[in-house]
Write an enzyme that holds these catalytic residues in place. Structure first.
Site, short mmCIF file in Angstrom:
data_model
loop_
_atom_site.label_atom_id
_atom_site.label_comp_id
_atom_site.label_asym_id
_atom_site.label_seq_id
_atom_site.Cartn_x
_atom_site.Cartn_y
_atom_site.Cartn_z
N GLU A 221 0.86 -1.07 0.00
CA GLU A 221 0.00 -0.06 0.14
C GLU A 221 0.97 1.18 0.02
OE1 GLU A 221 -2.60 -0.02 3.54
OE2 GLU A 221 -2.89 2.06 3.20
N ASP A 223 0.33 4.97 0.52
CA ASP A 223 -0.67 6.31 1.04
C ASP A 223 -0.04 7.40 0.56
OD1 ASP A 223 -2.38 4.22 2.47
OD2 ASP A 223 -1.10 4.35 4.29
N GLU A 226 -3.33 10.81 3.53
CA GLU A 226 -4.34 10.65 4.70
C GLU A 226 -4.35 11.80 5.36
OE1 GLU A 226 -4.44 5.96 6.14
OE2 GLU A 226 -2.21 6.61 5.93
N HIS A 237 3.82 1.49 2.48
CA HIS A 237 3.83 0.20 3.53
C HIS A 237 4.13 -0.74 2.39
CE1 HIS A 237 1.30 2.05 6.77
NE2 HIS A 237 0.74 2.66 6.00
#
Ligand SMILES: *[C@@H]1O[C@H](CO)[C@@H](O)[C@H](O)[C@H]1NC(C)=O
Ligand SMILES: *[C@@H]1O[C@H](CO)[C@@H](O)[C@H](O)[C@H]1NC(C)=O
Ligand SMILES: *[C@@H]1O[C@H](CO)[C@@H](O)[C@H](O)[C@H]1NC(C)=O
Length: 446
Positions: A221, A223, A226, A237
């Site tokens: 993942e 990101d 956020e 991640h």
């Protein structure tokens, strides 16, 4: 020919059917594909709601899943459930508070529909009716405009990439938003690789709409965003498995089993949050980058040789607001070499300085992420509140008893903020608006 195909699918047991109560009509969302600065082509895409939010029922209108529990009659086990149940199309605006227009998408927080109250949503960008749009981020940049002004403490308007299968992996596929996974290996997915996650299902104590099954859905993942109006972070991640991986037991890295760092994914990630990294006046309401207003967010995935095939070396951030280009803030923490981008060296130093486990490196770090990004990733846009830790890891002091300790202060929100029952009752009209998505080579999109 047709019947052969359906017999084959029934034989596999992966045969979740499609209901006919509500037709599925994907809201359109156009975006720009750029080849050089000033040279962009409009692409007509659309979005699809994740399967987890949808009504599941039998051949009539009896629920297969209600609140946070599976029907014991219709879903005593996975294959019976798959045979008995049908997934429905979505009334995007009426039920889920999702609206799009041109190149703009708005996700509403609490939506009171005729049958239910919906909380938040998660959608994916589609290339066509049955395929997600894949993005190959290396040596490219991804840009969008976001308005976070209507997101209080405790909410997260997120834009990110995950290594889902392009076709959703299992029937009825991307058309119904199947196949989600992320680096938290979520156990709350109702279907994973096409199979109902009914085994050992337990309703979540703090969430009347969610539960946890035996299996988790893991994948790498990235990101990009956020955020709420008070805080923001961008965070890679990495998982040690390729594509979606259905985990079981220790490999899921479950927190409550005290196995967070024993799983296949790096749940902590390597985050860049300006506030956490020592600049509390850079991003927020009325600050250098003003979250009271819309902003353009550019994220660049630089490679070591400036080729698409090169090794990922840096993940950079640039903001544009009010016509001004604003470079990401520099870190200002003793022990961390001053930088405004994520690199492996930055990750290694922050983990040591903040006393965090370097699971990012352990699960593959930049070289793992570099490989993952070559497969192409699916774009996710979501709005959610946090039933585990009230989003304090993003916008407050976390752990809550560590104020002032290196890395603990992440944003200005109170440690008592972000309880879902408070934000849902006090800020039902919260929303996030994403628009003007652009993708292209470095420095082509802003
Ligand atoms: C975007 O443009 C590139 C060329 O710059 C092209 O190769 C690619 O297929 C385009 N992607 C889409 C989805 O239009
Ligand atoms: C925060 O960032 C702004 C803009 O880059 C800069 O002017 C300011 O000096 C920084 N503050 C700290 C404490 O680093
Ligand atoms: C939310 O919006 C609705 C409709 O516009 C309005 O009636 C209601 O008062 C708002 N609720 C809050 C808490 O602001």
């Amino acid at each position: 020919m047709l019947s052969l195909v359906s017999i084959f699918l029934v034989g596999l047991g992966f045969s979740l059917g499609v209901g006919t109560q509500q037709s599925e009509s994907h809201p359109s969302l156009s975006w720009q594909n750029c080849s050089a600065k000033g040279s962009c082509q409009s692409v007509s895409g659309s979005i699809v709601l994740d399967s987890n939010w949808r009504w599941l029922h039998d051949s009539g209108t009896t629920n297969c899943y209600d609140g946070n529990e599976w029907s014991t009659d219709l879903c005593p086990d996975a294959s019976t459930c798959d045979k008995n149940c049908y997934i429905e199309g979505a009334d995007y605006s009426g039920t889920y508070g999702i609206t799009s227009s041109g190149a703009q998408l708005k996700l509403g927080f609490v939506t009171k529909g005729s049958y239910s109250t919906n909380i938040g949503s998660r959608v994916y960008l589609l290339r066509d009716e049955s395929h997600y749009q894949l993005f190959k981020l290396k040596n490219h940049e991804f840009t969008f405009t976001v308005d976070d002004s209507q997101l209080p403490c405790g909410l997260n308007g997120a834009l990110y990439f995950v290594e889902m299968a392009e076709d959703g992996g299992a029937k009825p596929g991307a058309q119904y938003g199947m196949g989600y996974c992320d680096a938290q290996c979520p156990h709350d997915m109702k279907f994973i690789t096409g199979e109902a996650n009914v085994k050992d299902w337990k309703p979540q104590e703090t969430d009347e709409n969610a539960g946890n099954g035996h299996y988790g859905a893991c994948c790498t993942e990235m990101d990009i965003w956020e955020a709420n109006s008070q805080a923001t972070a961008y965070t890679p991640h990495i998982c040690s498995k390729t594509g979606i991986y259905r985990c079981e037991g220790t490999e899921c890295g479950d927190n409550d089993a005290n196995q967070r760092y024993n799983g296949v994914c790096d749940k902590d990630g390597c985050d860049f949050n300006s506030y956490r990294l020592g600049n509390k006046t850079f991003w927020g309401p009325g600050l250098t980058v003003d979250s009271n207003k819309a902003m353009i967010v550019v994220t660049q995935f630089t490679t070591s040789n400036n080729q698409d095939s090169g090794e990922l070396s840096e993940i950079r951030r640039i903001y544009v607001q009010g016509g001004k280009t604003i470079q990401n803030s520099d870190t200002n923490v003793q022990g961390i070499t001053t930088t405004n981008k994520i690199t492996q060296a930055f990750c290694d130093e922050t983990k040591v300085t903040f006393g965090d486990t370097n699971d990012f490196k352990a699960k593959g770090g930049f070289s793992g992420l570099s490989k993952s990004l070559e497969s192409g990733a699916v774009l996710v846009l979501s709005l959610w509140d946090d039933h585990s830790v009230n989003m304090l890891w993003l916008d407050s002091t976390y752990p809550t008893d560590s104020a002032g300790k290196p890395g603990a202060d992440r944003g200005p929100c109170a440690i008592t903020s972000g309880d879902p029952k408070d934000v849902e009752s006090q800020s039902p009209n919260a929303s996030v608006t994403f628009s003007d998505i652009k993708f292209g080579p470095i420095d082509s999109t802003y």
